[in-house]
Design an enzyme around this catalytic site. Sequence first.
Site, PDB file in Angstrom:
ATOM      1  N   TYR A 100      38.470  20.801 128.031  1.00 56.94           N
ATOM      2  CA  TYR A 100      39.884  20.421 128.049  1.00 56.94           C
ATOM      3  C   TYR A 100      40.693  21.259 127.059  1.00 56.94           C
ATOM      4  O   TYR A 100      41.894  21.414 127.181  1.00 56.94           O
ATOM      5  CB  TYR A 100      40.064  18.943 127.695  1.00 56.94           C
ATOM      6  CG  TYR A 100      39.657  18.006 128.808  1.00 56.94           C
ATOM      7  CD1 TYR A 100      40.308  18.059 130.045  1.00 56.94           C
ATOM      8  CD2 TYR A 100      38.641  17.083 128.634  1.00 56.94           C
ATOM      9  CE1 TYR A 100      39.942  17.211 131.074  1.00 56.94           C
ATOM     10  CE2 TYR A 100      38.263  16.233 129.657  1.00 56.94           C
ATOM     11  CZ  TYR A 100      38.916  16.296 130.880  1.00 56.94           C
ATOM     12  OH  TYR A 100      38.548  15.457 131.889  1.00 56.94           O
TER      13      TYR A 100
ATOM     14  N   THR B  64      66.713  37.558 129.412  1.00 56.54           N
ATOM     15  CA  THR B  64      65.844  38.456 128.643  1.00 56.54           C
ATOM     16  C   THR B  64      65.857  38.160 127.141  1.00 56.54           C
ATOM     17  O   THR B  64      65.126  38.777 126.394  1.00 56.54           O
ATOM     18  CB  THR B  64      66.241  39.938 128.829  1.00 56.54           C
ATOM     19  OG1 THR B  64      67.565  40.122 128.313  1.00 56.54           O
ATOM     20  CG2 THR B  64      66.202  40.354 130.280  1.00 56.54           C
TER      21      THR B  64
ATOM     22  N   PRO C 200      64.666  35.676 125.258  1.00 54.40           N
ATOM     23  CA  PRO C 200      63.381  35.369 124.612  1.00 54.40           C
ATOM     24  C   PRO C 200      62.529  36.632 124.397  1.00 54.40           C
ATOM     25  O   PRO C 200      61.849  36.749 123.375  1.00 54.40           O
ATOM     26  CB  PRO C 200      62.705  34.420 125.606  1.00 54.40           C
ATOM     27  CG  PRO C 200      63.814  33.819 126.396  1.00 54.40           C
ATOM     28  CD  PRO C 200      64.884  34.876 126.483  1.00 54.40           C
TER      29      PRO C 200
ATOM     30  N   CYS D 154      23.136  24.233 137.201  1.00 59.49           N
ATOM     31  CA  CYS D 154      22.727  23.745 135.872  1.00 59.49           C
ATOM     32  C   CYS D 154      22.632  22.219 135.875  1.00 59.49           C
ATOM     33  O   CYS D 154      21.722  21.680 136.479  1.00 59.49           O
ATOM     34  CB  CYS D 154      23.642  24.308 134.789  1.00 59.49           C
ATOM     35  SG  CYS D 154      22.770  24.393 133.213  1.00 59.49           S
TER      36      CYS D 154
ATOM     37  N   HIS E 233      23.276  29.943 135.641  1.00 58.38           N
ATOM     38  CA  HIS E 233      24.674  29.961 136.082  1.00 58.38           C
ATOM     39  C   HIS E 233      24.967  31.254 136.841  1.00 58.38           C
ATOM     40  O   HIS E 233      25.371  32.247 136.218  1.00 58.38           O
ATOM     41  CB  HIS E 233      25.616  29.890 134.878  1.00 58.38           C
ATOM     42  CG  HIS E 233      25.600  28.581 134.168  1.00 58.38           C
ATOM     43  ND1 HIS E 233      26.517  27.597 134.418  1.00 58.38           N
ATOM     44  CD2 HIS E 233      24.764  28.092 133.221  1.00 58.38           C
ATOM     45  CE1 HIS E 233      26.254  26.551 133.650  1.00 58.38           C
ATOM     46  NE2 HIS E 233      25.199  26.829 132.917  1.00 58.38           N
TER      47      HIS E 233
ATOM     48  N   GLU F 197      27.430  31.939 138.568  1.00 61.17           N
ATOM     49  CA  GLU F 197      28.873  32.227 138.576  1.00 61.17           C
ATOM     50  C   GLU F 197      29.283  33.256 137.521  1.00 61.17           C
ATOM     51  O   GLU F 197      30.310  33.899 137.663  1.00 61.17           O
ATOM     52  CB  GLU F 197      29.689  30.937 138.410  1.00 61.17           C
ATOM     53  CG  GLU F 197      29.656  30.279 137.043  1.00 61.17           C
ATOM     54  CD  GLU F 197      28.501  29.312 136.834  1.00 61.17           C
ATOM     55  OE1 GLU F 197      27.484  29.422 137.555  1.00 61.17           O
ATOM     56  OE2 GLU F 197      28.600  28.448 135.926  1.00 61.17           O
TER      57      GLU F 197
HETATM   58  N1  GLN Z   1      23.526  19.341 129.891  1.00 61.97           N
HETATM   59  C1  GLN Z   1      22.520  20.077 130.575  1.00 61.97           C
HETATM   60  C2  GLN Z   1      21.557  20.769 129.633  1.00 61.97           C
HETATM   61  O1  GLN Z   1      21.849  20.941 128.487  1.00 61.97           O
HETATM   62  C3  GLN Z   1      23.126  21.075 131.563  1.00 61.97           C
HETATM   63  C4  GLN Z   1      23.961  22.121 130.897  1.00 61.97           C
HETATM   64  C5  GLN Z   1      24.898  22.838 131.833  1.00 61.97           C
HETATM   65  O2  GLN Z   1      25.213  22.374 132.921  1.00 61.97           O
HETATM   66  N2  GLN Z   1      25.378  23.993 131.436  1.00 61.97           N
HETATM   67  O3  GLN Z   1      20.499  21.152 130.039  1.00 61.97           O
END
Ligand code: GLN
Length: 549
Positions: A55, A200, A202, A392, A526, A528
């Site tokens: 957040y 302009t 700012p 994960c 991951h 991604e």
């Molecule tokens: N909380 C989980 C762990 O520590 C998965 C972590 C995550 O999704 N990056 O293994």
Amino acid sequence: METKYIFVTGGVVSSLGKGIISASIGKLLQARGYKVTIQKFDPYINIDPGTLNPYEHGECYVTADGFETDLDLGHYERFTGIHTTRNNSITTGRIYKTVIDRERHGDYLGKTIQVVPHITDEIKHRMLRERPRVGGGTPGMGLDEGFDFIITEVGGTIGDIESAPFMEAIRQLRYQLGRNAVCVHLTYVPYLKAADELKTKPTQHSVKELQGMGIQPDILVLRTERHLDDTMRMKVASFCNVDLECVVQSEDLPSIYEVPVNMQHQGLDAAIMRKIGIPVGETPAMKPWRDFLDKQRNATREVHIGLVGKYDLQDAYKSIRESLNLAGIYNDVKARLHFVNSEEITKQNVAEKLKGLAGVVICPGFGSRGIEGKIIAAEYTRTNDIPTFGICLGMQMMVIEFARNVLGYTDANSMEFATNTQHPSPTTQHPVIDMMEEQKTITEMGGTMRLGAYECELVKGSRAYEAYGGETLIKERHRHRYEFNNQYQKQYEAAGMKCVGINPDANLVEIVEIPEKRWYIGTQFHPEYSSTVLNPHPLFMSFIGECKN
Ligand code: GLN
């Protein structure tokens, strides 16, 4: 060529997209054949964003060398395809820590340690990426990296108290580097509806503030929701002591990936080169990038994908969103992403919540909030054979769900949730996800997870193996403390959930899949983090490929 330095700062408001502009400059210079890197300096005091709640600053991006960084590094990597490292993400906290550690070591004996010059010197040292000094410094830094251009983006907005030392370091470096340094300043030109005018002022104030710190920007990038005409640009140029050709506008575009070509069209890279004094030469065609943009424009058929997670915030799953978008485009479809809050998912409403989705991603995360909803979603998609990608924590939820509902271990859980200060002894007989051995003695929270790229061996013939195009050894990035508990591997395999990716050194399970389903794969790593614009990730490609059917 001597290394050239580009500093990117921002004024007026935050969230202007400095990261995208920095990444675009990197891309454009790279297209001209230069070796480029992009680094981010964040003024906050955390050593790294690893302990920050999403957040606060959105997703935490992880480099291949295992450093937890700002999400802008994700943009840098996706745009340029380069691998960033721990040297590319620096915070005030890290700067101070280095200086304070050095002071305790006795390196400054007799001296008063001050913001100027000690903190600013350490900032300059890292902006320049110099070799480690005697008695301190970060291993791996060095001028021998051979970059033609080092782009440094400074987080925050001009005028913030905490960014002052960074500005002072830039001021000194400009003086020291002469023409080898260029300052790009990003501002905002608001449109006032009532007056029907773009303003302009700012921008003028922001540049004045910068000038007050001794920094004259060379190039201004004006973020705007409406087109700025030449009169407007001319006004900014004359008020701010900037050449007209160096006043560039960054209008809202349908996709962030349009930004580099838009900047090229306005001559941003050429302006930078002229300032530095290198011949501009021909404009690169950027054919692969433009081909990608064409594909993006043509990919209009929508495929609806659910993101089951707990952070209702665009930036929290940034790399996953981008990976899905990119894989969609290369599959000639538009991935329409729908956030589904796992805290709100119940057995009664799951069908309704996931209605109409062609595929579901169960997102990563930490802590127990929202996990039961993820487990319910995993059960629903497994039993209804909806393509599902667990990442994960998402993979761990698939594993728990399978244990509870197929293996019959109704109390199965992860040790992350089965123990807490009130219940120090586990509340489960079946810790199918357990803490890694190496994690058990760790007490510090920051930077101590299993982080960065590790090898993974794929089982021939598996879905994952097919997705990776028949490669047997892959390397993917990690960020977790818990893992699949190998004691249960046989039971899982016998019941139909296969362990198809294994770390060859540690024997950890990295990928599980249910081959009899359309697409039901979970990865401990991951994927991604390593998907780029010109190289979409194979697992996302395969996932969307199935979802669009
Ligand atoms: N909380 C989980 C762990 O520590 C998965 C972590 C995550 O999704 N990056 O293994």
